[in-house]
Design a protein around this motif. Sequence first.
Motif, PDB file in Angstrom:
ATOM      1  N   LEU A   1       0.830  -1.211   0.000  1.00  0.00           N
ATOM      2  CA  LEU A   1       0.000   0.000   0.000  1.00  0.00           C
ATOM      3  C   LEU A   1       0.865   1.262   0.000  1.00  0.00           C
ATOM      4  O   LEU A   1       0.557   2.245  -0.691  1.00  0.00           O
ATOM      5  N   TYR A   2       1.945   1.229   0.753  1.00  0.00           N
ATOM      6  CA  TYR A   2       2.870   2.369   0.795  1.00  0.00           C
ATOM      7  C   TYR A   2       3.439   2.642  -0.593  1.00  0.00           C
ATOM      8  O   TYR A   2       3.502   3.788  -1.045  1.00  0.00           O
TER       9      TYR A   2
ATOM     10  N   GLN B   1       2.138   2.055  -3.335  1.00  0.00           N
ATOM     11  CA  GLN B   1       1.081   2.578  -4.195  1.00  0.00           C
ATOM     12  C   GLN B   1       0.716   4.025  -3.840  1.00  0.00           C
ATOM     13  O   GLN B   1      -0.111   4.636  -4.512  1.00  0.00           O
TER      14      GLN B   1
ATOM     15  N   ASN C   1      -0.665   4.875  -0.923  1.00  0.00           N
ATOM     16  CA  ASN C   1      -1.816   4.879  -0.014  1.00  0.00           C
ATOM     17  C   ASN C   1      -1.290   4.834   1.424  1.00  0.00           C
ATOM     18  O   ASN C   1      -1.334   3.803   2.109  1.00  0.00           O
ATOM     19  N   TYR C   2      -0.787   5.968   1.894  1.00  0.00           N
ATOM     20  CA  TYR C   2      -0.077   5.997   3.175  1.00  0.00           C
ATOM     21  C   TYR C   2      -1.000   5.799   4.377  1.00  0.00           C
ATOM     22  O   TYR C   2      -0.598   5.211   5.377  1.00  0.00           O
ATOM     23  N   GLN C   3      -2.240   6.266   4.264  1.00  0.00           N
ATOM     24  CA  GLN C   3      -3.169   6.098   5.387  1.00  0.00           C
ATOM     25  C   GLN C   3      -3.487   4.627   5.613  1.00  0.00           C
ATOM     26  O   GLN C   3      -3.432   4.126   6.745  1.00  0.00           O
ATOM     27  N   GLN C   4      -3.827   3.925   4.553  1.00  0.00           N
ATOM     28  CA  GLN C   4      -4.124   2.502   4.689  1.00  0.00           C
ATOM     29  C   GLN C   4      -2.872   1.704   5.065  1.00  0.00           C
ATOM     30  O   GLN C   4      -2.948   0.738   5.828  1.00  0.00           O
TER      31      GLN C   4
ATOM     32  N   SER D   1       5.877   5.549   7.145  1.00  0.00           N
ATOM     33  CA  SER D   1       4.609   5.925   6.524  1.00  0.00           C
ATOM     34  C   SER D   1       4.118   7.269   7.055  1.00  0.00           C
ATOM     35  O   SER D   1       3.690   8.150   6.289  1.00  0.00           O
TER      36      SER D   1
ATOM     37  N   SER E   1       3.627  10.868   5.041  1.00  0.00           N
ATOM     38  CA  SER E   1       2.376  11.640   5.016  1.00  0.00           C
ATOM     39  C   SER E   1       2.553  12.986   5.708  1.00  0.00           C
ATOM     40  O   SER E   1       1.996  13.998   5.268  1.00  0.00           O
TER      41      SER E   1
END
Length: 230
Positions: A23-24, A26, A28-31, A56, A60
């Motif tokens: 996810l990172y 991609q 998508n730091y929150q997820q 992460s 962000s």
Amino acid sequence: MVAALSGCNNLNSQALNSEGVRLYQQGNYQQASIRFQEAIANDPTSANGYYNLAASLHKSGTMYNRPNDLQQAETLYNKCLEHDPNHAECYRGLAVLLSETNRQDASFRLLSGWVQANPSLPDARIELARLYEETGRAEEAKTTLIDALNVDPNNARALTALGRLRDQSGDYAQALVNYSRSLEINRFQPEVAARVASLNAATGNTTATSTGTSATQLGSNNMWQPTVRY
């Protein structure tokens, strides 16, 4: 029963960390942060879990100007080092965070302290050299990398980094020696291999360790900037 449960938790933590890394990557730091938090909950002793969550939040916090994320990241980097006092990526992340928040002196103290505490660990000197380079102190970076190679003459990271600094300063012959030795130790460095080929092609060398290369011959090829410096 405890050992089996611990093992299960460890496997769950690894899976959650892997999902968080995906996810990172991609963006998508929150997820990603949520997955890393779950990984820590499954294995509170995992240094990598704390590091991943810190990285992460660091990302962000920097991208979206979130000071609270940066504060949490700093706390988590330190938590990572409590569980693994020689976690190189964590030292790197924390040093960068300190520099980015106008605490460059603290960044140098952090890495210098790591070197002093672990004089036989080349990674500590390599990260300190990296900070020297990034703050415009190339000669001190070179000296520190040479010190790292005195500790471990077969360290590919140190050889590549030293070669790069010498390449940028116009010392192409010695850079070629460093690059070539690094490739002998770790051949999976495509940027380094490409630069060695470029330097050899410029002079018609058939060996990568020729010491007859001149700055005049290679000046037009001094454009190499690897994706990862160290």
